[in-house]
Design an enzyme around this catalytic site. Structure first.
Site, short mmCIF file in Angstrom:
data_model
loop_
_atom_site.label_atom_id
_atom_site.label_comp_id
_atom_site.label_asym_id
_atom_site.label_seq_id
_atom_site.Cartn_x
_atom_site.Cartn_y
_atom_site.Cartn_z
N THR A 42 0.82 -1.22 0.00
CA THR A 42 0.00 0.00 0.00
C THR A 42 0.85 1.26 0.00
O THR A 42 1.97 1.27 0.53
CB THR A 42 -0.90 0.01 1.25
OG1 THR A 42 -1.49 1.31 1.40
CG2 THR A 42 -0.12 -0.29 2.52
N TYR A 53 -1.53 0.16 10.32
CA TYR A 53 -1.85 -0.52 9.07
C TYR A 53 -0.64 -0.49 8.12
O TYR A 53 -0.16 -1.53 7.65
CB TYR A 53 -3.08 0.11 8.41
CG TYR A 53 -3.29 -0.35 6.99
CD1 TYR A 53 -3.56 -1.69 6.71
CD2 TYR A 53 -3.19 0.55 5.92
CE1 TYR A 53 -3.72 -2.12 5.39
CE2 TYR A 53 -3.35 0.12 4.62
CZ TYR A 53 -3.61 -1.21 4.36
OH TYR A 53 -3.77 -1.63 3.06
#
Ligand code: UDP
Length: 330
Positions: A118, A142
Protein backbone atom coordinates in the site's frame (compact mmCIF):
# COMPACT_ATOMS: atom_id res chain seq x y z
CA UNK A 1 2.65 -26.47 -15.01
CA UNK A 2 -0.12 -25.86 -12.46
CA UNK A 3 -2.39 -22.97 -13.27
CA UNK A 4 -3.84 -22.79 -9.77
CA UNK A 5 -3.25 -19.64 -7.76
CA UNK A 6 -4.16 -19.51 -4.07
CA UNK A 7 -5.86 -16.15 -3.53
CA UNK A 8 -6.02 -15.31 0.16
CA UNK A 9 -8.74 -12.75 0.71
CA UNK A 10 -10.28 -13.71 -2.63
CA UNK A 11 -13.74 -12.90 -1.25
CA UNK A 12 -12.80 -9.27 -0.64
CA UNK A 13 -12.93 -6.20 -2.84
CA UNK A 14 -9.61 -6.33 -4.67
CA UNK A 15 -9.17 -10.10 -4.24
CA UNK A 16 -12.46 -10.93 -5.95
CA UNK A 17 -11.61 -8.72 -8.91
CA UNK A 18 -8.24 -10.45 -9.12
CA UNK A 19 -9.98 -13.84 -9.16
CA UNK A 20 -12.08 -12.77 -12.13
CA UNK A 21 -8.99 -11.50 -13.96
CA UNK A 22 -7.12 -14.73 -13.20
CA UNK A 23 -9.97 -16.84 -14.54
CA UNK A 24 -10.16 -14.73 -17.68
CA UNK A 25 -6.41 -15.28 -18.17
CA UNK A 26 -6.80 -19.07 -17.92
CA UNK A 27 -5.79 -19.61 -14.29
CA UNK A 28 -7.81 -21.31 -11.57
CA UNK A 29 -8.20 -18.92 -8.63
CA UNK A 30 -8.54 -20.87 -5.38
CA UNK A 31 -9.95 -18.44 -2.84
CA UNK A 32 -8.72 -18.93 0.72
CA UNK A 33 -10.77 -16.71 3.01
CA UNK A 34 -12.30 -16.80 6.48
CA UNK A 35 -15.19 -14.62 5.28
CA UNK A 36 -14.75 -12.33 8.29
CA UNK A 37 -14.79 -9.31 6.00
CA UNK A 38 -15.21 -10.89 2.58
CA UNK A 39 -18.37 -12.17 0.95
CA UNK A 40 -19.22 -15.69 -0.13
CA UNK A 41 -21.19 -14.33 -3.09
CA UNK A 42 -18.04 -12.62 -4.42
CA UNK A 43 -16.32 -16.01 -4.94
CA UNK A 44 -17.45 -16.89 -8.44
CA UNK A 45 -14.47 -17.97 -10.50
CA UNK A 46 -13.06 -20.94 -8.61
CA UNK A 47 -13.32 -22.92 -5.41
CA UNK A 48 -13.59 -21.37 -1.96
CA UNK A 49 -11.57 -22.82 0.89
CA UNK A 50 -12.78 -21.37 4.17
CA UNK A 51 -9.94 -21.00 6.62
CA UNK A 52 -7.61 -18.77 8.57
CA UNK A 53 -4.29 -17.71 7.08
CA UNK A 54 -2.87 -18.20 10.58
CA UNK A 55 -3.74 -21.91 10.34
CA UNK A 56 -0.54 -23.15 8.75
CA UNK A 57 -1.73 -26.75 8.49
CA UNK A 58 -4.94 -25.75 6.71
CA UNK A 59 -3.08 -23.44 4.32
CA UNK A 60 -0.55 -26.16 3.52
CA UNK A 61 -3.37 -28.63 2.89
CA UNK A 62 -5.10 -26.21 0.51
CA UNK A 63 -1.84 -25.55 -1.35
CA UNK A 64 -1.26 -29.28 -1.82
CA UNK A 65 -4.81 -30.27 -2.60
CA UNK A 66 -5.17 -27.64 -5.35
CA UNK A 67 -1.63 -28.10 -6.75
CA UNK A 68 -0.95 -24.42 -6.25
CA UNK A 69 2.12 -22.91 -7.91
CA UNK A 70 1.86 -19.34 -6.64
CA UNK A 71 0.00 -17.22 -4.12
CA UNK A 72 -1.72 -13.85 -4.25
CA UNK A 73 -2.01 -12.57 -0.71
CA UNK A 74 -4.82 -10.06 -0.11
CA UNK A 75 -6.14 -11.29 3.24
CA UNK A 76 -5.59 -8.44 5.68
CA UNK A 77 -7.38 -5.84 7.72
CA UNK A 78 -7.24 -2.50 5.99
CA UNK A 79 -8.90 0.25 8.03
CA UNK A 80 -6.33 2.87 8.95
CA UNK A 81 -8.45 4.24 11.81
CA UNK A 82 -9.13 0.82 13.31
CA UNK A 83 -5.44 -0.02 13.09
CA UNK A 84 -4.76 2.95 15.36
CA UNK A 85 -7.29 1.95 17.98
CA UNK A 86 -6.56 -1.79 17.86
CA UNK A 87 -3.01 -2.31 16.60
CA UNK A 88 -2.90 -5.78 18.17
CA UNK A 89 -5.62 -6.91 15.77
CA UNK A 90 -3.60 -5.63 12.83
CA UNK A 91 -0.26 -7.09 13.90
CA UNK A 92 -1.88 -10.43 14.66
CA UNK A 93 -3.80 -10.68 11.43
CA UNK A 94 -1.58 -8.89 8.93
CA UNK A 95 1.83 -9.87 10.30
CA UNK A 96 1.47 -13.03 12.38
CA UNK A 97 -1.12 -14.44 9.94
CA UNK A 98 1.15 -13.75 6.98
CA UNK A 99 4.11 -15.42 8.67
CA UNK A 100 2.02 -18.57 9.05
CA UNK A 101 1.02 -18.38 5.39
CA UNK A 102 4.69 -18.07 4.40
CA UNK A 103 5.59 -21.01 6.64
CA UNK A 104 2.94 -23.10 4.91
CA UNK A 105 4.32 -22.10 1.52
CA UNK A 106 7.84 -23.08 2.58
CA UNK A 107 6.60 -26.39 3.93
CA UNK A 108 4.93 -27.27 0.64
CA UNK A 109 7.57 -25.73 -1.62
CA UNK A 110 5.51 -22.90 -3.11
CA UNK A 111 8.00 -20.11 -3.65
CA UNK A 112 6.19 -17.29 -5.47
CA UNK A 113 3.91 -14.68 -3.94
CA UNK A 114 2.26 -11.46 -5.05
CA UNK A 115 1.62 -9.32 -2.00
CA UNK A 116 -0.94 -6.52 -1.46
CA UNK A 117 1.04 -3.60 -0.18
CA UNK A 118 0.00 0.00 0.00
CA UNK A 119 0.93 3.63 -0.44
CA UNK A 120 0.34 3.83 3.33
CA UNK A 121 3.87 2.43 3.67
CA UNK A 122 5.16 5.83 2.50
CA UNK A 123 3.47 7.73 5.34
CA UNK A 124 3.74 11.49 4.77
CA UNK A 125 6.19 11.56 1.87
CA UNK A 126 8.33 14.59 1.30
CA UNK A 127 8.66 14.05 -2.45
CA UNK A 128 5.94 13.94 -5.08
CA UNK A 129 5.32 12.00 -7.22
CA UNK A 130 6.16 9.04 -5.00
CA UNK A 131 8.66 6.60 -6.50
CA UNK A 132 9.46 3.14 -5.15
CA UNK A 133 12.69 4.62 -3.81
CA UNK A 134 10.84 7.25 -1.74
CA UNK A 135 11.54 6.46 1.93
CA UNK A 136 8.87 4.28 3.54
CA UNK A 137 7.90 5.75 6.89
CA UNK A 138 4.38 4.65 7.80
CA UNK A 139 2.36 6.81 10.17
CA UNK A 140 -0.19 4.20 11.28
CA UNK A 141 -0.15 0.53 12.31
CA UNK A 142 -1.85 -0.52 9.07
CA UNK A 143 1.03 0.86 7.00
CA UNK A 144 3.53 -0.55 9.48
CA UNK A 145 2.12 -4.07 9.15
CA UNK A 146 2.33 -3.91 5.35
CA UNK A 147 5.88 -2.58 5.42
CA UNK A 148 6.84 -5.26 7.94
CA UNK A 149 5.76 -7.92 5.46
CA UNK A 150 7.63 -6.23 2.61
CA UNK A 151 10.76 -6.55 4.76
CA UNK A 152 9.94 -10.16 5.64
CA UNK A 153 9.60 -10.94 1.93
CA UNK A 154 12.98 -9.38 1.27
CA UNK A 155 14.76 -11.48 3.89
CA UNK A 156 12.84 -14.67 3.08
CA UNK A 157 13.96 -14.15 -0.50
CA UNK A 158 17.59 -13.91 0.59
CA UNK A 159 17.41 -16.88 2.92
CA UNK A 160 14.83 -19.24 1.43
CA UNK A 161 14.64 -18.31 -2.25
CA UNK A 162 11.07 -17.02 -2.00
CA UNK A 163 10.33 -14.68 -4.91
CA UNK A 164 7.80 -11.90 -4.45
CA UNK A 165 6.17 -8.91 -6.05
CA UNK A 166 4.85 -6.39 -3.54
CA UNK A 167 2.28 -4.16 -5.18
CA UNK A 168 1.80 -0.81 -3.48
CA UNK A 169 -1.70 0.30 -4.33
CA UNK A 170 -2.68 3.90 -4.34
CA UNK A 171 -6.45 4.53 -4.01
CA UNK A 172 -8.30 1.41 -5.16
CA UNK A 173 -11.62 2.46 -6.63
CA UNK A 174 -14.32 1.57 -9.16
CA UNK A 175 -16.04 -1.77 -9.65
CA UNK A 176 -16.11 -4.59 -12.16
CA UNK A 177 -17.41 -3.08 -15.39
CA UNK A 178 -19.32 -6.29 -16.00
CA UNK A 179 -21.32 -5.51 -12.85
CA UNK A 180 -20.64 -8.91 -11.27
CA UNK A 181 -18.73 -7.74 -8.20
CA UNK A 182 -17.96 -4.47 -6.49
CA UNK A 183 -16.93 -2.67 -3.36
CA UNK A 184 -18.68 -3.89 -0.20
CA UNK A 185 -17.00 -2.70 2.95
CA UNK A 186 -18.81 -2.70 6.28
CA UNK A 187 -18.51 0.01 7.37
CA UNK A 188 -17.73 1.90 4.18
CA UNK A 189 -15.18 4.64 4.79
CA UNK A 190 -13.89 5.32 1.28
CA UNK A 191 -14.56 8.55 -0.50
CA UNK A 192 -16.06 7.47 -3.83
CA UNK A 193 -18.78 5.07 -2.56
CA UNK A 194 -19.71 7.56 0.16
CA UNK A 195 -20.00 10.44 -2.31
CA UNK A 196 -22.13 8.25 -4.59
CA UNK A 197 -24.39 7.23 -1.71
CA UNK A 198 -24.78 10.85 -0.67
CA UNK A 199 -25.75 11.76 -4.24
CA UNK A 200 -28.22 8.86 -4.42
CA UNK A 201 -29.79 9.83 -1.10
CA UNK A 202 -28.65 6.53 0.39
CA UNK A 203 -26.38 8.03 3.03
CA UNK A 204 -25.62 11.20 4.92
CA UNK A 205 -24.12 14.20 3.14
CA UNK A 206 -20.47 13.64 2.36
CA UNK A 207 -18.09 15.18 4.88
CA UNK A 208 -15.13 16.83 3.19
CA UNK A 209 -12.27 16.09 5.53
CA UNK A 210 -10.16 19.23 5.37
CA UNK A 211 -10.58 22.30 3.18
CA UNK A 212 -7.35 24.05 4.14
CA UNK A 213 -4.77 21.73 2.58
CA UNK A 214 -2.02 23.35 0.51
CA UNK A 215 -3.66 22.17 -2.73
CA UNK A 216 -5.32 24.21 -5.50
CA UNK A 217 -8.85 23.84 -4.07
CA UNK A 218 -7.86 23.20 -0.45
CA UNK A 219 -8.95 19.55 -0.40
CA UNK A 220 -6.76 16.47 -0.34
CA UNK A 221 -5.48 14.88 -3.54
CA UNK A 222 -5.26 11.14 -4.20
CA UNK A 223 -4.22 8.94 -7.12
CA UNK A 224 -7.30 6.77 -7.84
CA UNK A 225 -6.71 3.47 -9.60
CA UNK A 226 -9.46 1.24 -10.97
CA UNK A 227 -9.72 -2.11 -9.24
CA UNK A 228 -9.70 -3.87 -12.63
CA UNK A 229 -6.35 -2.23 -13.36
CA UNK A 230 -5.10 -3.49 -10.01
CA UNK A 231 -6.37 -6.96 -10.89
CA UNK A 232 -4.61 -7.02 -14.25
CA UNK A 233 -1.34 -5.96 -12.61
CA UNK A 234 -1.62 -8.96 -10.27
CA UNK A 235 -2.07 -11.36 -13.16
CA UNK A 236 0.98 -9.87 -14.85
CA UNK A 237 2.94 -10.19 -11.61
CA UNK A 238 2.05 -13.89 -11.38
CA UNK A 239 3.29 -14.38 -14.95
CA UNK A 240 6.42 -12.35 -14.28
CA UNK A 241 7.33 -14.58 -11.34
CA UNK A 242 6.51 -17.74 -13.29
CA UNK A 243 8.92 -16.58 -15.99
CA UNK A 244 11.69 -16.24 -13.40
CA UNK A 245 11.38 -12.53 -12.58
CA UNK A 246 13.32 -11.25 -9.58
CA UNK A 247 11.62 -9.99 -6.43
CA UNK A 248 10.47 -6.40 -6.64
CA UNK A 249 8.07 -3.82 -5.21
CA UNK A 250 6.00 -1.63 -7.50
CA UNK A 251 3.60 1.27 -7.23
CA UNK A 252 0.21 0.72 -8.85
CA UNK A 253 -1.21 4.10 -9.74
CA UNK A 254 -1.95 6.44 -12.62
CA UNK A 255 0.39 9.33 -11.85
CA UNK A 256 -2.58 11.73 -11.89
CA UNK A 257 -4.25 13.04 -8.75
CA UNK A 258 -7.78 14.29 -8.05
CA UNK A 259 -8.96 16.37 -5.13
CA UNK A 260 -11.96 15.53 -2.97
CA UNK A 261 -13.85 18.40 -4.61
CA UNK A 262 -12.98 17.07 -8.08
CA UNK A 263 -14.38 13.66 -7.09
CA UNK A 264 -17.58 15.27 -5.83
CA UNK A 265 -17.89 17.24 -9.08
CA UNK A 266 -17.38 14.06 -11.15
CA UNK A 267 -20.10 12.28 -9.15
CA UNK A 268 -22.44 15.24 -9.69
CA UNK A 269 -21.78 14.99 -13.43
CA UNK A 270 -22.29 11.22 -13.52
CA UNK A 271 -25.49 11.23 -11.47
CA UNK A 272 -26.92 14.53 -12.68
CA UNK A 273 -27.54 15.39 -9.03
CA UNK A 274 -26.16 17.84 -6.53
CA UNK A 275 -24.09 16.06 -3.92
CA UNK A 276 -25.16 16.95 -0.37
CA UNK A 277 -21.93 17.88 1.39
CA UNK A 278 -20.47 19.53 4.44
CA UNK A 279 -17.03 20.71 5.37
CA UNK A 280 -15.35 18.88 8.21
CA UNK A 281 -11.98 18.91 9.97
CA UNK A 282 -9.05 17.04 8.52
CA UNK A 283 -8.92 13.33 9.31
CA UNK A 284 -5.86 12.77 11.51
CA UNK A 285 -2.88 11.41 9.61
CA UNK A 286 -4.25 12.21 6.12
CA UNK A 287 -1.48 13.61 3.90
CA UNK A 288 -2.40 16.55 1.62
CA UNK A 289 -1.48 14.67 -1.56
CA UNK A 290 -0.48 11.15 -2.56
CA UNK A 291 0.38 10.77 -6.22
CA UNK A 292 2.69 8.08 -7.55
CA UNK A 293 5.23 7.70 -10.24
CA UNK A 294 3.88 4.55 -11.95
CA UNK A 295 6.69 4.02 -14.45
CA UNK A 296 8.48 1.14 -12.76
CA UNK A 297 5.43 -1.13 -13.00
CA UNK A 298 5.32 -0.35 -16.68
CA UNK A 299 8.92 -1.27 -17.29
CA UNK A 300 8.90 -4.40 -15.10
CA UNK A 301 5.44 -5.81 -15.84
CA UNK A 302 4.52 -4.02 -19.07
CA UNK A 303 1.48 -2.79 -17.12
CA UNK A 304 -0.20 0.54 -17.08
CA UNK A 305 -3.60 1.76 -15.98
CA UNK A 306 -6.11 1.33 -18.77
CA UNK A 307 -9.51 1.98 -17.21
CA UNK A 308 -8.62 4.42 -14.46
CA UNK A 309 -9.88 7.61 -16.06
CA UNK A 310 -12.16 9.28 -13.55
CA UNK A 311 -15.35 8.82 -15.58
CA UNK A 312 -14.81 5.05 -15.85
CA UNK A 313 -14.04 4.77 -12.14
CA UNK A 314 -17.09 6.78 -11.11
CA UNK A 315 -19.36 5.24 -13.77
CA UNK A 316 -18.56 1.64 -12.75
CA UNK A 317 -18.94 2.46 -9.04
CA UNK A 318 -22.21 4.27 -9.73
CA UNK A 319 -23.65 1.24 -11.56
CA UNK A 320 -22.75 -0.93 -8.58
CA UNK A 321 -24.08 1.47 -5.95
CA UNK A 322 -27.30 2.00 -7.90
CA UNK A 323 -27.91 -1.74 -7.93
CA UNK A 324 -27.17 -2.07 -4.22
CA UNK A 325 -29.39 0.92 -3.47
CA UNK A 326 -32.28 -0.72 -5.32
CA UNK A 327 -31.71 -4.24 -3.98
CA UNK A 328 -32.27 -5.57 -0.49
CA UNK A 329 -29.03 -5.76 1.54
CA UNK A 330 -27.08 -8.99 1.16
N1 UDP B 1 -12.42 11.69 2.45
C1 UDP B 1 -13.36 12.66 2.75
N2 UDP B 1 -14.56 12.26 3.25
C2 UDP B 1 -14.87 10.95 3.49
C3 UDP B 1 -13.91 9.95 3.17
C4 UDP B 1 -12.70 10.37 2.66
O1 UDP B 1 -13.12 13.86 2.56
O2 UDP B 1 -15.97 10.67 3.99
C5 UDP B 1 -11.12 12.09 1.89
C6 UDP B 1 -9.94 11.62 2.70
O3 UDP B 1 -9.61 12.56 3.69
C7 UDP B 1 -8.86 11.46 1.63
C8 UDP B 1 -9.64 11.08 0.38
O4 UDP B 1 -11.00 11.47 0.64
O5 UDP B 1 -8.25 12.72 1.38
C9 UDP B 1 -9.62 9.58 0.09
O6 UDP B 1 -9.99 8.90 1.29
P1 UDP B 1 -10.25 7.34 1.31
O7 UDP B 1 -10.69 7.01 2.71
O8 UDP B 1 -11.17 6.95 0.20
O9 UDP B 1 -8.84 6.69 0.99
P2 UDP B 1 -7.40 6.93 1.69
O10 UDP B 1 -6.71 7.95 0.85
O11 UDP B 1 -7.64 7.38 3.09
O12 UDP B 1 -6.77 5.59 1.60
Amino acid sequence: MSQSVLVTGGAGYIGSHACKALAQAGYVPVTYDNLSRGHRHAVRWGPLVEGEIADRTAVAAALKRHHVASVMHFAAFAYVGESGTDPALYYRNNVVGTLALLDAMREVGVDRIVFSSTCATYGLPEEMPIAETTPQRPVNPYGETKLAIERVLHWYGQAYGLRSVALRYFNASGCDRGGEIGEEHHPETHLIPLVLRAALGAADPISIFGIDYPTPDGTAIRDYIHVEDLASAHVRAIRYLAEGGASTALNLATGRGYSVREIIAAVARATGRDVPQREAPRRPGDPPALVADPRLARSVLGWQAECSDLDTIIGSALAWETRRHNEPAR
